[in-house]
Scaffold this motif. Structure first.
Motif, PDB file in Angstrom:
ATOM      1  N   MET A  37       6.329  10.776  -2.761  1.00  0.00           N
ATOM      2  CA  MET A  37       5.522  10.671  -1.545  1.00  0.00           C
ATOM      3  C   MET A  37       6.375  10.166  -0.377  1.00  0.00           C
ATOM      4  N   LEU A  38       7.138   9.091  -0.607  1.00  0.00           N
ATOM      5  CA  LEU A  38       7.948   8.524   0.486  1.00  0.00           C
ATOM      6  C   LEU A  38       9.038   9.494   0.928  1.00  0.00           C
ATOM      7  N   SER A  39       9.653  10.177  -0.043  1.00  0.00           N
ATOM      8  CA  SER A  39      10.684  11.158   0.313  1.00  0.00           C
ATOM      9  C   SER A  39      10.073  12.274   1.161  1.00  0.00           C
ATOM     10  N   THR A  40       8.850  12.663   0.801  1.00  0.00           N
ATOM     11  CA  THR A  40       8.180  13.713   1.563  1.00  0.00           C
ATOM     12  C   THR A  40       7.908  13.268   2.994  1.00  0.00           C
ATOM     13  N   GLU A  41       7.455  12.035   3.145  1.00  0.00           N
ATOM     14  CA  GLU A  41       7.184  11.523   4.497  1.00  0.00           C
ATOM     15  C   GLU A  41       8.471  11.507   5.330  1.00  0.00           C
ATOM     16  N   LEU A  73      -8.915  11.328  -2.521  1.00  0.00           N
ATOM     17  CA  LEU A  73      -8.095  10.612  -3.507  1.00  0.00           C
ATOM     18  C   LEU A  73      -6.606  10.710  -3.160  1.00  0.00           C
ATOM     19  N   GLU A  74      -6.207  11.869  -2.646  1.00  0.00           N
ATOM     20  CA  GLU A  74      -4.808  12.047  -2.271  1.00  0.00           C
ATOM     21  C   GLU A  74      -4.424  11.074  -1.144  1.00  0.00           C
ATOM     22  N   LEU A  75      -5.318  10.954  -0.172  1.00  0.00           N
ATOM     23  CA  LEU A  75      -5.092  10.006   0.921  1.00  0.00           C
ATOM     24  C   LEU A  75      -5.009   8.575   0.378  1.00  0.00           C
ATOM     25  N   ILE A  76      -5.935   8.254  -0.516  1.00  0.00           N
ATOM     26  CA  ILE A  76      -5.968   6.909  -1.093  1.00  0.00           C
ATOM     27  C   ILE A  76      -4.701   6.608  -1.877  1.00  0.00           C
ATOM     28  N   ARG A  77      -4.226   7.601  -2.627  1.00  0.00           N
ATOM     29  CA  ARG A  77      -3.023   7.400  -3.444  1.00  0.00           C
ATOM     30  C   ARG A  77      -1.791   7.253  -2.550  1.00  0.00           C
ATOM     31  N   LYS A  78      -1.822   7.915  -1.409  1.00  0.00           N
ATOM     32  CA  LYS A  78      -0.727   7.776  -0.448  1.00  0.00           C
ATOM     33  C   LYS A  78      -0.673   6.328   0.060  1.00  0.00           C
ATOM     34  N   ILE A  79      -1.826   5.804   0.395  1.00  0.00           N
ATOM     35  CA  ILE A  79      -1.886   4.399   0.803  1.00  0.00           C
ATOM     36  C   ILE A  79      -1.376   3.516  -0.327  1.00  0.00           C
ATOM     37  N   GLY A  80      -1.787   3.840  -1.546  1.00  0.00           N
ATOM     38  CA  GLY A  80      -1.312   3.105  -2.720  1.00  0.00           C
ATOM     39  C   GLY A  80       0.213   3.165  -2.850  1.00  0.00           C
ATOM     40  N   GLY A  81       0.777   4.298  -2.494  1.00  0.00           N
ATOM     41  CA  GLY A  81       2.230   4.466  -2.551  1.00  0.00           C
ATOM     42  C   GLY A  81       2.943   3.542  -1.570  1.00  0.00           C
ATOM     43  N   TYR A  82       2.435   3.484  -0.347  1.00  0.00           N
ATOM     44  CA  TYR A  82       2.999   2.545   0.633  1.00  0.00           C
ATOM     45  C   TYR A  82       2.885   1.113   0.122  1.00  0.00           C
ATOM     46  N   ALA A 116      -6.057   3.539 -11.452  1.00  0.00           N
ATOM     47  CA  ALA A 116      -4.693   3.495 -10.885  1.00  0.00           C
ATOM     48  C   ALA A 116      -4.609   4.260  -9.572  1.00  0.00           C
ATOM     49  N   GLY A 117      -3.937   3.678  -8.605  1.00  0.00           N
ATOM     50  CA  GLY A 117      -3.742   4.343  -7.317  1.00  0.00           C
ATOM     51  C   GLY A 117      -4.920   4.205  -6.376  1.00  0.00           C
ATOM     52  N   THR A 118      -6.023   3.613  -6.849  1.00  0.00           N
ATOM     53  CA  THR A 118      -7.178   3.382  -5.969  1.00  0.00           C
ATOM     54  C   THR A 118      -7.203   1.907  -5.556  1.00  0.00           C
ATOM     55  N   PRO A 119      -7.980   1.584  -4.535  1.00  0.00           N
ATOM     56  CA  PRO A 119      -8.032   0.169  -4.119  1.00  0.00           C
ATOM     57  C   PRO A 119      -8.738  -0.727  -5.140  1.00  0.00           C
ATOM     58  N   LEU A 120      -9.275  -0.141  -6.210  1.00  0.00           N
ATOM     59  CA  LEU A 120      -9.945  -0.955  -7.229  1.00  0.00           C
ATOM     60  C   LEU A 120      -8.997  -1.393  -8.343  1.00  0.00           C
ATOM     61  N   ALA A 121      -7.734  -0.954  -8.269  1.00  0.00           N
ATOM     62  CA  ALA A 121      -6.774  -1.305  -9.321  1.00  0.00           C
ATOM     63  C   ALA A 121      -6.146  -2.662  -9.067  1.00  0.00           C
ATOM     64  N   THR A 122      -6.996  -3.664  -8.879  1.00  0.00           N
ATOM     65  CA  THR A 122      -6.509  -5.035  -8.702  1.00  0.00           C
ATOM     66  C   THR A 122      -7.630  -5.985  -9.095  1.00  0.00           C
ATOM     67  N   GLY A 123      -7.349  -7.282  -9.054  1.00  0.00           N
ATOM     68  CA  GLY A 123      -8.388  -8.242  -9.401  1.00  0.00           C
ATOM     69  C   GLY A 123      -9.533  -8.199  -8.401  1.00  0.00           C
ATOM     70  N   THR A 124     -10.716  -8.579  -8.850  1.00  0.00           N
ATOM     71  CA  THR A 124     -11.877  -8.446  -7.958  1.00  0.00           C
ATOM     72  C   THR A 124     -11.897  -9.489  -6.847  1.00  0.00           C
ATOM     73  N   SER A 125     -11.268 -10.631  -7.099  1.00  0.00           N
ATOM     74  CA  SER A 125     -11.127 -11.631  -6.030  1.00  0.00           C
ATOM     75  C   SER A 125      -9.999 -12.561  -6.423  1.00  0.00           C
ATOM     76  N   MET A 126      -9.521 -13.325  -5.449  1.00  0.00           N
ATOM     77  CA  MET A 126      -8.465 -14.281  -5.743  1.00  0.00           C
ATOM     78  C   MET A 126      -8.962 -15.343  -6.725  1.00  0.00           C
ATOM     79  N   GLY A 127     -10.229 -15.733  -6.590  1.00  0.00           N
ATOM     80  CA  GLY A 127     -10.795 -16.753  -7.478  1.00  0.00           C
ATOM     81  C   GLY A 127     -10.844 -16.279  -8.922  1.00  0.00           C
TER      82      GLY A 127
END
Lengths: 505, 505
Positions: free
Chosen positions: A51-55, B13-22, B285-296
Motif C-alpha cells: 500500500m505505501l509503495s503504491t502511494e 473496507l479497502e479505505l479502512i485497511r489503507k488507514i490501518g496501513g498508515y 484485522a485491518g479494521t478500527p475494531l482490532a484493538t482493545g475496547t478502551s484503555m481501562g
C-alpha cells in the motif's frame, strides 16, 4: 529566481519530501522485516508495504508531479535554477517517465510479491528448498519482463535492467569490460594455483565467540568513522546497508562462529556503503539526490573499505594487535604476516560474499550470464539450479552440494533485483581507479592507515565523492575524480601487484 | 446483502485497511524511535511521522469516508449489515466527527510536536532537567486546549479528554468512584503501616545479572502464552506494548540490575496487554475494531496478569523454583513465603511503575488531580514540578529528590496523552471484578496456576474478552462478563483480603 518560481519550487520540494517520507517508511519496514519482525505478522505487513509503495508510486507519477516537471523544464524557468535543482528536476523526470509506463496495480503486485518472496527466500535458503521459492521467483520474472515491455527494450531486454542500476551502462560495454578483465585475471589465477607459496589458513578454522566478534566489529566501524549516532548495527541473514535518511543509515552483519573474517569484512563492506550515505551533503536531504549516484559507485566504496583498505598490510599493521586482544586464545601465536597472507588467500569457492578479491569477479560473471539467459535467452526458472551448478563447475571447478549454498545464496533475485550483480565488479574497477588517484594525491596514505589515522581518507572521499550524492552521474564522477573514464586496468594492476607479492609469483 | 451494498462495503473496507496501513507504519516508526533509532536521525524522522499521520488523518476525514458513512448509516442499508459491520461504521463515524473538527495543519503540528517532545523527554528525564522539556509540554497543552475547543467541551474541558480513552466515563463518575475507593483503601494503608508483620525485603537489594533477567522474562512470557512468533521483546526507557497488526504485537521492558522484580512485573504487565491484542479475532484485522475496547479494559488485562496472577501465591508456588535457578546465588536461601511477602510489600514510594498494588492508586489520583488542574483550573506548566512535589508529600509523605524521579517519570504527557492515567485505576477495578467472575466459573484456577497450567485462563479471557476487540463497549463488556456494572468494591475486597493475610491485620 522570480518570486513565483520560488513559490512553485517550494511546493515542488514539499511534494518531493513527501515521496521521501514514504520512501523512509518503506525502508524502515524492509529493515524491520529482515532484522527480527515476527514471522506471523509478515503477511499483513506485506500488504501494508504494498500500500505505501503504491502511494509513493502514485505521487511520483501524479499529475501534480507532471505539471511541476513540465514547468521547471521550460528553458526560461530552468535557467533560473541552480545546477543541483536542475538535476533534481531531471531525476524526477527520469523517474516519472520510467514509472508512468507501469500501471499502478502492476506496481503494487510487484511490491507485495517481492516483499513476500524475500521472506520465502529466507526459509528456502535455510532449508535448501528451491522448489518452495520457484513460483514466487517465476512470477517476479514474468512481471519484470512485462515491465521491460512497458519501459521499452534498449539494445536487449537485459540492457533495460542493467541501465537501472548503472545509468548509460550497456550489455555491449559490459561484455567488453568483463572480457578485458578476464583476459588479465585468468592467467593470474592460474599462476596463483601453481604457486608453492600458499598462505597457511588453518588457524582461521577455530571458534570465535560471537560477543567478541561484535565488539571488534563495532570498534572497526568506529575507527572507519561510521557514526553510530546516525546509524545502528544489527544482525540479518544477509548483511545490508539501508539509508532511511542521511542521519539514519543502518547496517547489518551476520556472525559465523567458525569464521571471524566473515563478519569483519562484511562490516567493513557495509560500513563503506554507510560512509557514503552518512556523508552526503545535508542540503540534498529529502531529495532524490540524497543517495549514491549508481550501484557501481556505491559498491566501489564498500569494496574500497573492505578490500583495498581492509585487506591491506598497512591496515593490519595497526589493527591486528586489537584483533589478537579480542581473541587471545585463537590468535596470540599467529604472526601478523601469516594473518595478512591468510585473509588474502585466493581460493575457488562456492559463496560469493565469502569469495576473495580475485575470484569474486568469476562469481559475478556467472550471475551476469545467467541473468542474460533469463531475460534474453529464454532460460526457465525451474532450470536455474542446474545451470547455476554447471557454471560453478565450469568457472570455479566446484559443484554446490545443495541450493542453499548454490542458487539460493543471494538475496537479490528475491527482491526482483536483476541487473544489479554487474555493479559489484564495476565497483571493484571503480575503486581501484579511485585508489590509484588517492595514492597519488596522498602519498602518505599507507602511513596514515598503519597509524590508525583513517580520517584523512574518509575526508578525501567525502570531498571528492560522498558529499555529491546523486548530483553527478557516475561517468562524470569517475572522470572528475580520476581524470579518466572507467578502465579495468587499474583493478588488474592492483591485483597483479598484490598477489605477485603474496604468492611470490 | 444487496450486490451493490456488498460492492460498496468492499470499497469501504479497502479505505479502512489503507488507514490501518498508515497506522501500522506510524506504529513501527514509534516503536523504532523508542527501541534504538539513531539520535541524529530523529529530526528528519519526526517530519516523516508527521507526514504519514497527516495522510492517515486526511483519509479518516475524507469526503470519500464521509460518503461511505452517510451511505451505511441509512436505515435501509444499515439493517443489511451484521453487528460487527455496524460497529465499524459507528466507530468510523465517531472518528470522523471527532477529527473533522481539527484543521489538518493543527493535526500535523501536534504529531510533529509530540514525536519531538518524546525524544526531548527521554533526555530531560535522564538529566532531571524539566526546563528543557517545559516549552514542548506547554505547546502540547496549548494545542490540546485548542483541540478541546474544536471538539466542544463536555461537562468540563478535562471531561473531553477522559472520554477519549474511556468512552462515556466522566469526571463526575470518576470523582465518585475514586472517593469510594479511597474511603476503603486509606484505612487499609494505615493498618498496614501500623502492622508489626512487615515483609523482609533486604534480599531483593542484590545485583541480578541482566542476561539472566532477560532469560527468565522470556520464559514467563512464553508460560503466559505470549506468542513470540507474533511479537518480539526489546528494551526501552519506559516499557510499552504496541500492536502493529494482530500478528505483530511487540513489547518492551527495562532492566534494573539492582531490582529483579521490576523487569519481571513489567514483562507480565506488557505481556497482558499483548495477550489481548494477539488474540483479537482475525476477522477484525485491518479494521478500527482490532484493538482493545478502551484503555481501562486494556489496563485491566495488564493488571490481571501483573498483579492478580503474577503476584499471587499460586503463581510463585510454581515459578519461584525457576527464578531461583536463574539466580541461585541471590535466592537459593530465600524461602518462597518470604519471596511472596516481599513482592507484595506495601510501601509509599516515588515511582508509579514501581509502586505496589495498593498505593498505586494514590499515584494515579495525584496525576488525575494535576491533569484536572492543568485543563480545568489554569495550572501553569512551569509550576508542575512544585505542585507534583507538594502532592507527593501530601499523599505519600515523600518529596522527589529530583524531577527525573518526579514529574518527568512518565512518558504519557510527552505524547500528549492527558486523560489517560485514570485508566490505570479503572483497570485495577475492572480486573478485580473480572477476577471475581473468573474464580466463580473456574474454581480450580489457583490449582491450574500452581501447576503452571495458564492456558485455561488465557482461553477463558480470550473467549470472554480478547476476541471481541473493540466490537463491544467497555460498559457492555463488563456487564456481559460479570453481570454487573463497574464497582470499586471488588478491588477493595481483593486488596483487603490479600493484605490482611500478608500483614496479619
Amino acid at each position: 529566481m522570480e518570486d513565483q518560481v520560488k513559490r512553485n519550487w517550494d511546493q515542488f520540494l514539499e511534494l518531493i519530501r513527501k515521496i521521501g517520507g514514504y520512501n523512509e517508511a518503506v525502508a524502515l519496514m524492509h529493515w524491520d522485516l529482515r532484522t527480527g519482525a515476527p514471522r506471523k505478522g509478515v503477511e499483513l505487513r506485506s500488504e501494508t508495504l504494498g500500500m505505501l509503495s503504491t502511494e509513493m508510486f502514485k505521487l511520483s507519477i501524479s499529475e501534480e508531479m507532471g505539471n511541476f516537471i513540465e514547468e521547471f523544464s521550460k528553458p526560461e524557468i530552468n535557467e533560473q535554477l541552480d545546477q543541483v535543482s536542475r538535476t533534481i528536476v531531471a531525476e524526477c523526470k527520469k523517474e516519472y517517465d520510467h514509472n508512468r509506463k507501469i500501471p499502478a496495480d502492476k506496481f503494487k503486485e510487484f511490491a507485495v510479491l517481492s516483499a513476500h518472496a524475500q521472506t520465502l527466500w529466507e526459509e528456502a535458503k535455510e532449508n535448501s528448498d528451491f522448489v518452495s521459492f520457484e513460483p514466487s521467483l517465476s512470477k517476479l520474472i514474468v512481471l519484470l519482463k512485462e515491465f521491460i515491455g512497458y519501459w521499452g527494450e534498449k539494445d536487449t531486454r537485459y540492457d533495460t535492467l542493467v541501465d537501472q542500476y548503472e545509468p548509460d551502462m550497456t550489455v555491449a560495454k559490459l561484455d567488453a569490460i568483463f572480457s578485458r578483465l578476464r583476459d588479465r585475471l585468468v592467467p593470474l589465477v592460474k599462476k596463483i594455483e601453481a604457486s608453492e607459496h600458499k598462505p597457511e589458513t588453518a588457524f582461521l578454522d577455530q571458534l570465535f565467540e560471537q560477543e567478541q566478534q561484535e565488539k571488534f566489529g563495532k570498534f572497526i566501524l568506529e575507527q572507519m568513522g561510521y557514526d553510530f549516532e546516525a546509524g545502528r548495527l544489527d544482525e540479518s541473514v544477509h548483511p545490508f546497508m539501508i539509508g532511511l535518511n542521511p542521519r539514519d543509515v543502518r547496517i547489518t552483519t551476520h556472525y559465523l562462529q567458525d569464521d571471524v573474517t566473515s563478519a569483519v569484512f562484511s562490516s567493513l563492506h557495509e560500513g563503506g556503503h554507510a560512509l557514503y550515505e552518512q556523508n552526503i551533503d545535508t542540503s540534498l536531504a529529502g531529495t532524490p539526490l540524497a543517495t549514491g549516484t549508481s550501484m557501481g559507485i556505491h559498491e566501489s566504496q564498500s569494496r574500497l573499505w573492505e578490500n583495498m583498505i581492509g585487506r591491506s598490510r598497512a591496515f593490519w599493521e595497526r589493527y591486528y594487535v586489537d584483533l589478537q586482544k579480542h581473541f587471545p586464545q585463537q590468535l596470540a601465536n599467529v604472526e601478523l604476516e601469516d594473518f595478512y597472507r591468510a585473509i588474502n588467500r585466493v581460493e575457488n569457492s562456492l559463496i560469493r560474499i565469502e569469495a576473495d578479491e580475485l575470484t569474486y569477479n568469476l562469481h559475478i560473471i556467472i550471475r551476469y550470464e545467467i541473468e542474460k539467459m533469463l531475460f534474453n535467452e529464454g532460460l526457465e526458472v525451474k532450470d536455474l539450479p542446474r545451470v547455476w551448478n554447471e557454471k560453478y563447475e565450469e568457472y570455479l571447478g566446484l559443484t554446490p552440494p545443495n541450493d542453499g549454498v548454490g542458487v539460493l545464496q543471494d538475496v537479490h533475485w528475491s527482491g526482483g533485483d536483476f541487473g544489479y550483480f554487474a555493479s559489484y565488479s564495476l565497483g571493484n574497477m571503480y575503486s581501484a581507479q579511485i585508489l590509484h588517484t588517492l595514492r597519488k594525491e596522498m602519498p602518505q596514505m599507507d602511513e596514515y592507515i598503519a597509524a590508525g589515522n583513517l580520517a584523512p581518507i574518509k575526508e578525501w572521499l567525502t570531498d571528492k565523492i560522498y558529499r555529491f550524492g546523486k548530483s553527478v552521474t557516475p561517468a562524470e564522477l569517475i572522470l572528475r575524480v580520476t581524470g579518466e573514464e572507467l578502465t579495468p586496468d587499474y583493478l588488474a594492476d592492483y591485483l597483479e601487484e598484490k598477489y605477485t607479492e603474496i604468492y611470490k609469483l
